[in-house]
Design an enzyme around this catalytic site. Sequence first.
Site, PDB file in Angstrom:
ATOM      1  N   HIS A  56      26.401   5.451 -13.740  1.00 31.37           N
ATOM      2  CA  HIS A  56      27.071   4.290 -14.336  1.00 31.37           C
ATOM      3  C   HIS A  56      27.769   3.523 -13.217  1.00 31.37           C
ATOM      4  O   HIS A  56      28.708   4.034 -12.612  1.00 31.37           O
ATOM      5  CB  HIS A  56      28.085   4.737 -15.395  1.00 31.37           C
ATOM      6  CG  HIS A  56      27.455   5.418 -16.573  1.00 31.37           C
ATOM      7  ND1 HIS A  56      26.923   4.720 -17.641  1.00 31.37           N
ATOM      8  CD2 HIS A  56      27.232   6.730 -16.838  1.00 31.37           C
ATOM      9  CE1 HIS A  56      26.421   5.576 -18.525  1.00 31.37           C
ATOM     10  NE2 HIS A  56      26.595   6.809 -18.053  1.00 31.37           N
ATOM     11  N   LEU A  57      27.282   2.318 -12.947  1.00 31.44           N
ATOM     12  CA  LEU A  57      27.857   1.531 -11.850  1.00 31.44           C
ATOM     13  C   LEU A  57      28.930   0.536 -12.318  1.00 31.44           C
ATOM     14  O   LEU A  57      29.653  -0.013 -11.502  1.00 31.44           O
ATOM     15  CB  LEU A  57      26.761   0.803 -11.067  1.00 31.44           C
ATOM     16  CG  LEU A  57      25.918   1.702 -10.152  1.00 31.44           C
ATOM     17  CD1 LEU A  57      24.830   0.896  -9.451  1.00 31.44           C
ATOM     18  CD2 LEU A  57      26.774   2.421  -9.115  1.00 31.44           C
ATOM     19  N   ARG A  58      29.002   0.295 -13.614  1.00 34.36           N
ATOM     20  CA  ARG A  58      30.081  -0.513 -14.233  1.00 34.36           C
ATOM     21  C   ARG A  58      30.067  -2.004 -13.907  1.00 34.36           C
ATOM     22  O   ARG A  58      30.806  -2.765 -14.510  1.00 34.36           O
ATOM     23  CB  ARG A  58      31.472   0.043 -13.879  1.00 34.36           C
ATOM     24  CG  ARG A  58      31.675   1.505 -14.221  1.00 34.36           C
ATOM     25  CD  ARG A  58      31.606   1.765 -15.704  1.00 34.36           C
ATOM     26  NE  ARG A  58      32.000   3.133 -16.020  1.00 34.36           N
ATOM     27  CZ  ARG A  58      31.400   3.889 -16.927  1.00 34.36           C
ATOM     28  NH1 ARG A  58      30.380   3.425 -17.624  1.00 34.36           N
ATOM     29  NH2 ARG A  58      31.802   5.104 -17.165  1.00 34.36           N
ATOM     30  N   ASN A  88      24.770   0.443 -19.966  1.00 32.65           N
ATOM     31  CA  ASN A  88      25.988   0.137 -20.750  1.00 32.65           C
ATOM     32  C   ASN A  88      27.044  -0.605 -19.940  1.00 32.65           C
ATOM     33  O   ASN A  88      28.199  -0.224 -19.881  1.00 32.65           O
ATOM     34  CB  ASN A  88      26.568   1.411 -21.381  1.00 32.65           C
ATOM     35  CG  ASN A  88      27.047   2.440 -20.372  1.00 32.65           C
ATOM     36  OD1 ASN A  88      26.643   2.422 -19.208  1.00 32.65           O
ATOM     37  ND2 ASN A  88      27.907   3.335 -20.804  1.00 32.65           N
ATOM     38  N   ASP A 148      22.054   5.071 -23.394  1.00 33.42           N
ATOM     39  CA  ASP A 148      22.993   6.139 -23.039  1.00 33.42           C
ATOM     40  C   ASP A 148      24.437   5.810 -23.417  1.00 33.42           C
ATOM     41  O   ASP A 148      24.917   4.705 -23.196  1.00 33.42           O
ATOM     42  CB  ASP A 148      22.939   6.444 -21.547  1.00 33.42           C
ATOM     43  CG  ASP A 148      23.904   7.557 -21.181  1.00 33.42           C
ATOM     44  OD1 ASP A 148      23.738   8.654 -21.712  1.00 33.42           O
ATOM     45  OD2 ASP A 148      24.854   7.300 -20.422  1.00 33.42           O
ATOM     46  N   HIS A 175      20.140   9.832 -25.280  1.00 30.46           N
ATOM     47  CA  HIS A 175      21.449  10.495 -25.393  1.00 30.46           C
ATOM     48  C   HIS A 175      21.424  11.215 -26.735  1.00 30.46           C
ATOM     49  O   HIS A 175      21.699  10.620 -27.776  1.00 30.46           O
ATOM     50  CB  HIS A 175      22.569   9.449 -25.335  1.00 30.46           C
ATOM     51  CG  HIS A 175      23.940  10.034 -25.414  1.00 30.46           C
ATOM     52  ND1 HIS A 175      24.898   9.791 -24.465  1.00 30.46           N
ATOM     53  CD2 HIS A 175      24.518  10.870 -26.315  1.00 30.46           C
ATOM     54  CE1 HIS A 175      26.007  10.440 -24.790  1.00 30.46           C
ATOM     55  NE2 HIS A 175      25.795  11.097 -25.917  1.00 30.46           N
ATOM     56  N   HIS A 229      21.411  14.535 -19.896  1.00 24.77           N
ATOM     57  CA  HIS A 229      22.506  15.534 -19.857  1.00 24.77           C
ATOM     58  C   HIS A 229      22.440  16.626 -20.925  1.00 24.77           C
ATOM     59  O   HIS A 229      23.302  16.703 -21.801  1.00 24.77           O
ATOM     60  CB  HIS A 229      23.860  14.840 -19.896  1.00 24.77           C
ATOM     61  CG  HIS A 229      24.002  13.649 -20.818  1.00 24.77           C
ATOM     62  ND1 HIS A 229      23.606  13.646 -22.139  1.00 24.77           N
ATOM     63  CD2 HIS A 229      24.509  12.409 -20.589  1.00 24.77           C
ATOM     64  CE1 HIS A 229      23.875  12.468 -22.679  1.00 24.77           C
ATOM     65  NE2 HIS A 229      24.413  11.692 -21.750  1.00 24.77           N
ATOM     66  N   ASN A 275      31.113  13.391 -22.368  1.00 33.78           N
ATOM     67  CA  ASN A 275      30.129  13.364 -23.450  1.00 33.78           C
ATOM     68  C   ASN A 275      28.728  13.515 -22.859  1.00 33.78           C
ATOM     69  O   ASN A 275      28.310  12.645 -22.094  1.00 33.78           O
ATOM     70  CB  ASN A 275      30.256  12.043 -24.209  1.00 33.78           C
ATOM     71  CG  ASN A 275      29.276  11.954 -25.363  1.00 33.78           C
ATOM     72  OD1 ASN A 275      28.378  12.780 -25.498  1.00 33.78           O
ATOM     73  ND2 ASN A 275      29.442  10.943 -26.200  1.00 33.78           N
ATOM     74  N   ASP A 302      25.241  11.676 -14.248  1.00 40.93           N
ATOM     75  CA  ASP A 302      26.056  10.990 -15.270  1.00 40.93           C
ATOM     76  C   ASP A 302      27.387  10.546 -14.639  1.00 40.93           C
ATOM     77  O   ASP A 302      28.447  10.624 -15.282  1.00 40.93           O
ATOM     78  CB  ASP A 302      26.294  11.853 -16.510  1.00 40.93           C
ATOM     79  CG  ASP A 302      26.780  11.040 -17.704  1.00 40.93           C
ATOM     80  OD1 ASP A 302      26.870   9.799 -17.602  1.00 40.93           O
ATOM     81  OD2 ASP A 302      27.072  11.644 -18.751  1.00 40.93           O
TER      82      ASP A 302
HETATM   83  O1  DOR Z   1      30.917  10.970 -20.618  1.00 35.24           O
HETATM   84  C1  DOR Z   1      30.157  10.003 -20.689  1.00 35.24           C
HETATM   85  N1  DOR Z   1      30.475   8.815 -20.160  1.00 35.24           N
HETATM   86  N2  DOR Z   1      29.000  10.151 -21.334  1.00 35.24           N
HETATM   87  C2  DOR Z   1      28.202   9.109 -21.594  1.00 35.24           C
HETATM   88  O2  DOR Z   1      27.176   9.320 -22.183  1.00 35.24           O
HETATM   89  C3  DOR Z   1      28.593   7.743 -21.191  1.00 35.24           C
HETATM   90  C4  DOR Z   1      29.511   7.790 -20.052  1.00 35.24           C
HETATM   91  C5  DOR Z   1      30.180   6.475 -19.764  1.00 35.24           C
HETATM   92  O3  DOR Z   1      29.545   5.432 -19.774  1.00 35.24           O
HETATM   93  O4  DOR Z   1      31.394   6.492 -19.473  1.00 35.24           O
END
Ligand code: DOR
Length: 423
Positions: A56-58, A88, A148, A175, A229, A275, A302
Site C-alpha cells: 500500500h503506497l497511499r 485502495n 484488497d 481479500h 494474506h 486485517n 501487505d
Molecule cells: O491491515 C490491513 N490494512 N489489511 C488490509 O487488507 C488493508 C490494509 C490497509 O490498506 O491499510
Amino acid sequence: MNDVLITGADLAGQGRADLLIRDGRLVDPADAGVDVERMDADGLIALPGLVDLHTHLREPGREDAETHDSGTRAAARGGFTAVLAMANTTPVTDTAEAALHIAALGRQAGHAQVIPVGAVTKGLDGAELAELGLMARSAVQVRVFSDDGHCISDAGLMRRALEYIRAFDGVIAQHAQDPRLAGAHACCHEGEVSGRLGLPGWPPAAESTIVARDVQLAALTGSRVHVCHVSTAETVDVLRWAKARGVKITAEVTPHHLLLTTDEVLGYDPTFKVNPPLRPEEHVRALQDGLADGTIDAVATDHAPHARHDKQHAFAEAAFGMVGLESALAVVVETMVDTGRLSWSGVAQRTSVVPARIARLSGQGRPLSVGEPANVTLVDPTARAVVDADNTASLSRNNPWHGRELPDPVVATFWAGRQTYRR
Ligand code: DOR
C-alpha cells in the site's frame, strides 16, 4: 553508469559466481574492464530482486502516510526491486487513467518498479465491475486486480470478474473475508484472547469459507484466483485440496502472520491491529508449513503504512495494518531459513520468482544469468540487528518489530542495474 562487478556471491542454489552489471543487465564477468566498480560479496548470497505482490503506497490521497518516493525507498531497503501497488488509494485505481498515473508516480520516484493493481469493482464498492479490460489493455497492462481491504463477497460478481479477466490472463487477488461472518466491528481473531479483552473478533471460517468458494469459481471459470494474506490453518487445508485437483489458485502469506500470534494483542497495542488478524500459534505453524511445502506460493508484505493519528487510538477504533517492506526478508530468514524450513533457493522462489510469475512480470524474478535484467539483492545470512521504527524510509511508524532483534539480511539492492540501496 559505471559497470559493477560483484565477486564471489553465492547464487542461492546455483553455486558461487561473479556478477557483472552493465547498462541494466548482467553480462559476462570476463568482460570486466579495469575501471569497473568492485564489490566483494564473499560470504553473501545473491537473490533475484524481491517482488512484493501486496504494497500500500497511499499516494494519491494519503501522502501523510506514504508516498511513492518513501514507499519505494523502503522497498529498496528491504531488497525489493518491484512492488505491486494496491488499488485502495484516493481516488481508487479503478480506471486505465488512474493505473497510468500510479505507474508514472512510481517512475518519478525511481527506487523500484511500481506496478499498479487495478480495482475489481468501481470505488471498491463490491457492486459494479471496474474498467478491467481498459486497464488490462492500457500501456501499463494491468494483470492483477484486487479490492484488497474489501472482500468480493458476491459470488455472482466474482464469477463475472473471473470470466472477464481470463481473456487477458489476469488474476483476481481476493481479500478473503466473509463480511457476514466478520461483522462490521470485529477487530481481532475470535477466540480466548478476544473474549478476555472484550473485543469483537472474527473466526477463521470467515476466511476459509470464501477461499473454498473461490476455488470452485476458479475451477468453474478456468480463471486465476490469488488469495491475499492467508492467515488460517483451514485456508491452508483448502488450498492444498485445490492444488491437488489442479485448480489455478495461488496464495501469499505476510511476514507478520509467519511470526506473530494473537498474544501480541493482549496489551491492546493498536500496532498489532491488522486485517486479517494475528492468529494463535497453531495457525502460524500451519502457515509456515504451507509456505515450506509450496501450498502457499509467495511471501507478500501487505505493507500498510498509517499516520500516527489514524493508528494511535483505542484498539477498537485504530486503523488496520502495519508496515512491512523493510523487515520482510528478515522475518522470512528468522522463521523459515534459520529454522531449516526453507533453503535460500526456496527463499528466491517465494519472494521473487513465483510472485513475478503470478503478476506476469517479464523482467523480474529472473535467474541471475548473463543477458538477464540486473535485479539483484545481496544478502548477509548471518547479520542481526535490533529493529528501530525510526530508522526507516517509510513515513509511517506502525512497525510491529520495533525493539525486536531479527536477522538484518539486506546489504545492497540493484534495480535494472542501478544501486537503489547500500547498507
Ligand atoms: O491491515 C490491513 N490494512 N489489511 C488490509 O487488507 C488493508 C490494509 C490497509 O490498506 O491499510
